[in-house]
Design a protein around this motif. Structure first.
Motif, PDB file in Angstrom:
ATOM      1  N   LYS A 174      61.990 -28.102   0.800  1.00  0.00           N
ATOM      2  CA  LYS A 174      60.918 -28.763   1.445  1.00  0.00           C
ATOM      3  C   LYS A 174      59.372 -27.976   0.896  1.00  0.00           C
ATOM      4  O   LYS A 174      58.378 -28.369   0.499  1.00  0.00           O
ATOM      5  CB  LYS A 174      60.651 -28.904   2.731  1.00  0.00           C
ATOM      6  N   LYS A 175      59.534 -26.481   1.049  1.00  0.00           N
ATOM      7  CA  LYS A 175      58.577 -25.743   0.948  1.00  0.00           C
ATOM      8  C   LYS A 175      58.055 -25.798  -0.728  1.00  0.00           C
ATOM      9  O   LYS A 175      57.010 -25.957  -0.897  1.00  0.00           O
ATOM     10  CB  LYS A 175      58.702 -24.180   1.179  1.00  0.00           C
ATOM     11  N   ASN A 188      64.881 -26.138   4.341  1.00  0.00           N
ATOM     12  CA  ASN A 188      63.475 -25.691   4.478  1.00  0.00           C
ATOM     13  C   ASN A 188      63.036 -25.132   3.173  1.00  0.00           C
ATOM     14  O   ASN A 188      61.563 -25.487   2.761  1.00  0.00           O
ATOM     15  CB  ASN A 188      63.403 -24.499   5.499  1.00  0.00           C
ATOM     16  N   ARG A 246      70.352 -25.634   6.783  1.00  0.00           N
ATOM     17  CA  ARG A 246      68.919 -25.594   7.227  1.00  0.00           C
ATOM     18  C   ARG A 246      68.078 -24.836   6.485  1.00  0.00           C
ATOM     19  O   ARG A 246      66.940 -25.045   6.323  1.00  0.00           O
ATOM     20  CB  ARG A 246      69.046 -25.349   8.750  1.00  0.00           C
ATOM     21  N   LYS A 247      68.583 -23.412   6.089  1.00  0.00           N
ATOM     22  CA  LYS A 247      67.742 -22.518   5.484  1.00  0.00           C
ATOM     23  C   LYS A 247      67.330 -23.269   4.028  1.00  0.00           C
ATOM     24  O   LYS A 247      66.090 -23.074   3.608  1.00  0.00           O
ATOM     25  CB  LYS A 247      68.524 -21.131   5.374  1.00  0.00           C
TER      26      LYS A 247
END
Length: 645
Positions: free
Chosen positions: A584-585, A581, A577-578
């Motif tokens: 995505k950023k 993210n 998950r980290k």
């Protein structure tokens, strides 16, 4: 006098650095394999180029293998490293055989064959003649040879290979399975003497001896083998033939994760020779790109045998069969007759489709993801349906949403179950089963002559028996549960199901005898199944392409699969998950992220495995992302994955 060289070691020594500088008192050539000191150990490397004397001290090359690698293998190594974001050292490790500098007697084996059944007066079909004429007119590049099963693609391969060998160059013939090597070898032996067979089943010494023989042979050679045979160090490479080119096994699953098809196309472009990609069911992606760029697609539409009789095709609706859980009355009757008449039956089952599926036994309804259209996988621990691509969750239905019946089933049947049932029903029959669990001494390759000779009444198997084999005494093909492969949560499930049904159907209808195909399914009107049974590639292609466009999967996008594995499930989920993210950023709307989700095979010996699928219109963006994970602990990358499983 000292000479200085940049050497590419066969493992990563310094991160982001492919080369180290060494010296030698001898003048060496680019491509020579050397032994070099790294710290207190000695490892293997390849001399890449000579350089000026550096400003720092260098260590001396310990020893050198006398014959250098051909330049095309250096080009191939560099290309794989860049195209798949893989450290060059790992590529070199895959290209070179083990034990090059072991103290052993190098056994140079000359493999010569006496041509049998000389085909001087061999008569080509009009379709083969036309294909040969078109291939002859092409100077270089990739050619899709799209030939229906039984159309005689092998004869076209041999025709082209003869011309290349006559010009003094060598030919590499790739096959997806060791099992198919025997049949190709028999056909090529009739025309060629200098043939060498390379495959993963060889012992280290055998593999080295063949490699040693190839690199020191200055004459024209025919190399036949599985995927890694593309790294055979032939002096002058003039043609690569890839048989059954649609098979996913041409993409290596371990690092370096290269595609033999893409590598062959690169080499053909670089060295200006031809690559022939032969298949009855070409990959949708390859076919689309070839059409889009007006590249060469050559069709073989006639059967090689003029007297061949088309098989009778029959679909059995399993929802209406009550006599047996997975063997229809019609199939049982046919097997009985075949045994009585000394004819063979082939029972095909897609073992990869035996994942926990949710299916209505009454009408054939199947639980699919509303986002990806992929089948949902049942997780027994949570009793929840989960999409392994986007993460969508759904409650398990207690009744069918289409017909309202409560006939919901959650699992398939395996080949061992099929074998046990057939032994009960036909105790007098000689039965053989081929799948991933069989003994090494009972493979298709080892028992090829017995299969062809009719020694077995019933042949049971998975994908391995679906393709390539020509079995003269085969009367009936039985497909146990045709939709089984469609249960897999993957964008290629429809394509693989079509290919395998089409290929296994093509095992009959090659000779003058009457044959039949009995296809059993809970989804008798499913277009994929109907296209496969009728070997209708063009309608399947249009149907599948439309779905790929709607769902934004290749060839309309590029994919990157990132896998992470940690000892505990909690740590795996947190890290997946980290990183999702973070991606995505950094890349925003240039990409789409699917997941993170549990990998299809979530629990491994190394721990728990989760995956992130990144999708983009530009492949270069995925390479930028992959660069951050290519040597990151606990992570693995797969660019252009042939499957998301």
């Amino acid at each position: 006098m000292k000479f200085y060289y940049e050497v590419a070691p066969n493992k990563t020594v310094i991160k982001n650095s492919h080369f180290l500088t060494y010296h030698s008192n001898k003048k060496l050539q680019s491509g020579q394999i050397v032994e070099i000191p790294i710290g207190k150990k000695n490892i293997i490397g390849i001399v890449w180029r000579n350089v000026e004397k550096p400003t720092f001290d260098t260590k001396e090359i310990i020893r050198c293998y006398p014959t250098p690698l051909p330049k095309h293998l250096l080009e191939a190594s560099r290309w794989i490293s860049e195209y798949y974001q893989t450290p060059l050292g790992k590529v070199i490790s895959a290209i070179l055989p083990k034990g090059i500098f072991k103290n052993r007697r190098n056994k140079l084996v000359t493999e010569s064959y006496t041509s049998k059944n000389s085909r001087t007066n061999f008569v080509y079909t009009n379709s083969q003649k036309d294909a040969i004429k078109k291939i002859d007119a092409i100077n270089s590049g990739s050619i899709i040879l799209h030939g229906i099963t039984g159309s005689g693609k092998t004869e076209v391969y041999i025709n082209q290979a003869k011309k290349v060998v006559a010009s003094g160059k060598s030919v590499i013939v790739l096959t997806p399975e060791i099992a198919l090597t025997s049949q190709l070898l028999i056909n090529f032996k009739r025309e060629f003497n200098n043939i060498k067979v390379v495959h993963s089943g060889l012992k280290e010494t055998e593999r080295f001896n063949i490699w040693n023989n190839i690199i020191n042979d200055n004459s024209s050679q025919i190399i036949i083998g599985a995927r890694s045979a593309i790294f055979s160090p032939v002096k002058e490479l003039g043609l690569i033939i890839i048989d059954e080119a649609h098979e996913p096994s041409f993409k290596q699953e371990q690092t370096p994760k290269y595609s033999a098809l893409r590598l062959a196309s690169f080499l053909a472009s670089k060295l200006k020779f031809k690559v022939i990609l032969g298949s009855a069911t070409p990959l949708v992606e390859d076919y689309f790109l070839a059409k889009k760029s007006n590249k060469n697609i050559i069709e073989l539409t006639e059967l090689a045998n003029d007297n061949a009789t088309k098989p009778i095709l029959e679909i059995i609706d399993l929802s209406k069969e009550k006599s047996h859980p997975f063997l229809s009355a019609k199939l049982i009757h046919n097997i009985k007759d075949n045994i009585k008449n000394g004819q063979q039956t082939l029972i095909y089952h897609n073992r990869r489709g035996t994942a926990p599926i949710t299916l209505c036994q009454n009408c054939g309804w199947q639980a699919n993801c509303p986002n990806c259209f992929f089948p949902l996988t049942l997780h027994h621990d949570m009793f929840t349906l989960l999409c392994h691509t986007c993460g969508h969750k759904h409650n398990v239905p207690t009744s069918c949403p289409d017909c309202g019946k409560a006939d919901i089933i959650y699992k398939g049947v395996g080949t061992k179950n099929i074998e046990q049932e057939l032994k009960k029903l036909f105790p007098e029959a000689s039965i053989i089963r081929f799948d991933a669990d069989i003994d090494k001494d009972k493979t298709v390759d080892k028992l090829y002559n017995e299969i062809i000779g009719g020694n077995f009444d019933i042949i049971i198997g998975t994908q391995i028996i679906a393709k390539g084999l020509d079995i003269p005494k085969l009367k009936t093909v039985g497909i146990i549960q045709a939709e089984a492969g469609l249960s897999l949560p993957d964008f290629t499930s429809s394509e693989r199901t079509f290919q395998l049904i089409s290929q296994v159907t093509g095992r009959v209808g090659r000779h003058s005898s009457n044959t039949n195909v009995i296809l059993q399914t809970y989804q008798p009107k499913n277009p994929i199944i109907l296209y496969g049974l009728n070997q209708d590639y063009h309608n399947f292609y249009n149907y599948e392409l439309n779905i790929r466009q709607k769902t934004f999967f290749p060839p309309f996008s590029f994919l990157l699969k990132l896998n992470c594995t940690y000892k505990t499930e909690k740590t795996t989920i947190q890290n997946a998950r980290k990183e999702a993210n973070n991606i995505k950023k950094q890349f925003g709307d240039k990409i789409q992220i699917l997941g993170p989700t549990p990998a299809f095979h979530e629990k491994t010996n190394a721990g728990y495995r989760w995956q992130i699928v990144v999708r983009a219109k530009k492949r270069s963006i995925l390479l930028d992302i992959a660069a951050n994970y290519s040597e990151k602990p606990h992570w693995s990358i797969d660019i252009d994955p042939p499957t998301l499983l």
